[in-house]
Enzyme design. Structure first.
Site, mmCIF file in Angstrom:
data_model
loop_
_atom_site.group_PDB
_atom_site.id
_atom_site.type_symbol
_atom_site.label_atom_id
_atom_site.label_comp_id
_atom_site.label_asym_id
_atom_site.label_seq_id
_atom_site.Cartn_x
_atom_site.Cartn_y
_atom_site.Cartn_z
ATOM 1 N N CYS A 1 87.003 61.708 15.519
ATOM 2 C CA CYS A 1 88.443 61.956 15.414
ATOM 3 C C CYS A 1 88.969 62.032 13.991
ATOM 4 O O CYS A 1 89.530 63.043 13.593
ATOM 5 C CB CYS A 1 89.204 60.867 16.153
ATOM 6 S SG CYS A 1 89.049 61.043 17.911
HETATM 7 C C1 UDX Z 1 90.002 56.626 15.648
HETATM 8 C C2 UDX Z 1 91.404 56.043 15.737
HETATM 9 O O1 UDX Z 1 91.387 54.671 15.340
HETATM 10 C C3 UDX Z 1 91.952 56.201 17.143
HETATM 11 O O2 UDX Z 1 93.295 55.723 17.205
HETATM 12 C C4 UDX Z 1 91.906 57.678 17.521
HETATM 13 O O3 UDX Z 1 92.387 57.878 18.826
HETATM 14 C C5 UDX Z 1 90.498 58.183 17.408
HETATM 15 O O4 UDX Z 1 90.017 57.962 16.071
HETATM 16 P P1 UDX Z 1 87.535 55.855 16.286
HETATM 17 O O5 UDX Z 1 87.082 57.199 15.831
HETATM 18 O O6 UDX Z 1 86.970 55.308 17.531
HETATM 19 O O7 UDX Z 1 89.135 55.837 16.445
HETATM 20 O O8 UDX Z 1 87.149 54.835 15.131
HETATM 21 P P2 UDX Z 1 87.894 53.796 14.196
HETATM 22 O O9 UDX Z 1 87.690 52.448 14.701
HETATM 23 O O10 UDX Z 1 89.281 54.211 13.909
HETATM 24 O O11 UDX Z 1 87.014 53.970 12.877
HETATM 25 C C6 UDX Z 1 86.881 55.257 12.265
HETATM 26 C C7 UDX Z 1 85.959 55.185 11.079
HETATM 27 O O12 UDX Z 1 86.586 54.531 9.994
HETATM 28 C C8 UDX Z 1 84.650 54.426 11.315
HETATM 29 O O13 UDX Z 1 83.605 55.128 10.667
HETATM 30 C C9 UDX Z 1 84.893 53.084 10.648
HETATM 31 O O14 UDX Z 1 83.711 52.478 10.224
HETATM 32 C C10 UDX Z 1 85.758 53.509 9.471
HETATM 33 N N1 UDX Z 1 86.620 52.433 8.960
HETATM 34 C C11 UDX Z 1 87.555 51.870 9.766
HETATM 35 C C12 UDX Z 1 86.503 52.024 7.636
HETATM 36 O O15 UDX Z 1 85.667 52.543 6.878
HETATM 37 N N2 UDX Z 1 87.345 51.051 7.178
HETATM 38 C C13 UDX Z 1 88.286 50.471 7.949
HETATM 39 O O16 UDX Z 1 89.021 49.606 7.449
HETATM 40 C C14 UDX Z 1 88.395 50.891 9.297
#
Ligand code: UDX
Length: 430
Positions: free
Chosen positions: A266
């Site tokens: 996403c």
């Molecule tokens: C995301 C959105 O959070 C969600 O609301 C939307 O509907 C879909 O996209 P998701 O893709 O499941 O969800 O993952 P998320 O938990 O948001 O993490 C995304 C990426 O960011 C991961 O690779 C995670 O490791 C990274 N991340 C997240 C960071 O590097 N630092 C952070 O502080 C948080």
């Protein structure tokens, strides 16, 4: 209510299961017959915590969730969600071919339907898509008129992989972008049993809320990574900085975990789609471009650290722990691990990788050139350097790293403790 959900991928099946758990009768529609059979056997077609138990409850025990390849199921429902995939093979811009194809099929089915029906876009589509593409196709293929014979709404999802059902059932907000009040009322009825504020907006606004939300989350991550890159040079711990910032409720602590950057199906895709839309409208997005640029550079920073530690990488043995874009999922789409491994292989390194869930998917991406371990311990044995790319719980066991050179992309380990155990420990931003 009688609900049909087109597309049994991640968003569709979680939506269908969540709605079934609220007592609705839900029909999943998917052209993939294997997936349909799996759902009807209560077998999850992909890995997601809790889904297996939920399918067992709603498919087998309560029998209010069923799957089919037949679009006639649209006729026996009052509302239809469009939940098909918008990712493209190249991973660059969103691909609307599945959205268009399924919209045509829903339109054809609606041509035979008596009575009012509401079509709801849940797939993430850039602002303007429902009005410019989905509504015209529905009218063309049904021979009916929006606002008179059928309604349309946009109801974006905010599901996080690994806890998607929980997110669906405990949403912070439910966005209902409505073509008209009647369409919005139908969507609101679906969510009667949910304890979340319902925000009713126009169609384009709802589409934008989804993209702006994901772009903002991506911005927070790239922001803290940029600060982290400077903190590392200055000998400041960016996690302490994030803690200090996060106490301010205007900022908040979440999504300020610095490291190797964001991946997944996403955040990268939606950010790129928004960038593309911005440029198409004749603008030059400064912030969105920078967010993208910072994120692409983070995996390369890890490679720079490895080279600084080991020198030339040819024939060096590198252990990669973590392939999924985050823990508790087997999803490797846009995972930083893909870029890191690609770079390591380009430089002639011998890579051995391990992930508790994502190895089968990685094998499809790298069928050759990569060795896979049986466990974290087995993978790091005899290696010159260990890279941690996903913060799975099992990688937090410090005994794996005794005497090793470790580069942590996710702050999986406590730096002070790790320094006393490892031969050398360094983080991407710390
Ligand atoms: C995301 C959105 O959070 C969600 O609301 C939307 O509907 C879909 O996209 P998701 O893709 O499941 O969800 O993952 P998320 O938990 O948001 O993490 C995304 C990426 O960011 C991961 O690779 C995670 O490791 C990274 N991340 C997240 C960071 O590097 N630092 C952070 O502080 C948080």
């Amino acid at each position: 209510m009688e609900i049909s959900v087109v597309g049994s991928g991640y968003v569709g099946l979680i939506t269908a299961t969540g709605l079934a758990s609220k007592g609705h009768n839900v029909a999943c529609i998917d052209i993939d017959k294997d997936k349909v059979d799996m759902i009807n056997r209560a077998e999850p077609p992909f890995y997601e915590g809790q889904l297996a138990e939920s399918l067992d409850t709603y498919v087998r025990q309560r029998a209010n969730l069923r799957a089919s390849s037949d679009y006639e199921k649209v006729l026996s429902s009052e509302v239809t969600f469009i939940c098909v995939d918008t990712s493209s093979d190249s991973g660059e811009n969103a691909d609307l071919s599945h959205v268009k194809q399924s919209t045509k099929r829903i339109g054809e089915a609606l041509s035979r339907k008596e009575g009012y029906h509401v079509v709801i876009t849940k797939s993430s589509v850039v602002p303007g898509t429902t009005e410019e593409i989905i509504i015209p196709l529905l009218e063309q293929y049904s021979g009916k008129t929006v606002g008179k014979d059928f309604g349309v709404a946009v109801n974006p999802e905010f599901l996080q992989e690994g806890r998607a059902l929980h997110c669906f059932l405990n949403s912070d907000r439910i966005i209902v972008g409505e073509y008209d009040q009647r369409s919005g009322d139908s969507v609101q009825r679906i969510y009667n049993g949910f304890d979340a504020p319902i925000l009713r907006t126009g169609i384009r606004t709802a589409e934008m809320i989804k993209f702006a939300s994901n772009a903002f989350l991506a911005t927070k991550i790239s922001f803290i990574n940029e600060i982290g890159n400077l903190c590392k040079k200055l000998g400041i711990d960016v996690y302490e900085v994030a803690e200090g910032m996060g106490h301010d409720p205007r900022i908040g602590r979440s999504f300020l975990n610095a490291g190797i950057g964001f991946g997944g199906s996403c955040l990268p895709k939606d950010l790129e789609a928004l960038l593309h839309k911005y440029e198409k409208m004749g603008g030059k997005p400064a912030i969105l471009s920078a967010v993208h640029q910072v994120n692409r550079a983070q995996p390369l920073r890890m490679i720079e650290i490895v080279i600084r530690k080991l020198g030339e990488l040819r024939d060096k043995k590198i252990a990669v722990l973590g392939l999924a874009f985050k823990p508790d999922t087997d999803d490797i789409r846009h995972a930083p691990a893909v870029e890191v491994i690609h770079q390591l292989l380009l430089q002639g390194a011998q890579v051995k990788a391990y992930d508790p869930k994502a190895m089968p998917k990685m094998q499809e991406t790298f069928p050759q050139g990569l060795e896979y371990g049986d466990s974290a311990k087995d993978t790091v044995e005899g290696c010159d350097c260990v890279l941690i790319l996903t913060e799975w719980d099992e990688f937090k066991d410090e005994s794996i790293y005794t005497g090793k050179i470790v580069i942590d992309g996710r702050r999986a380990l406590d730096p002070e403790r790790a320094k006393s155990i490892c031969q050398c420990y360094e983080g991407v931003c710390w």
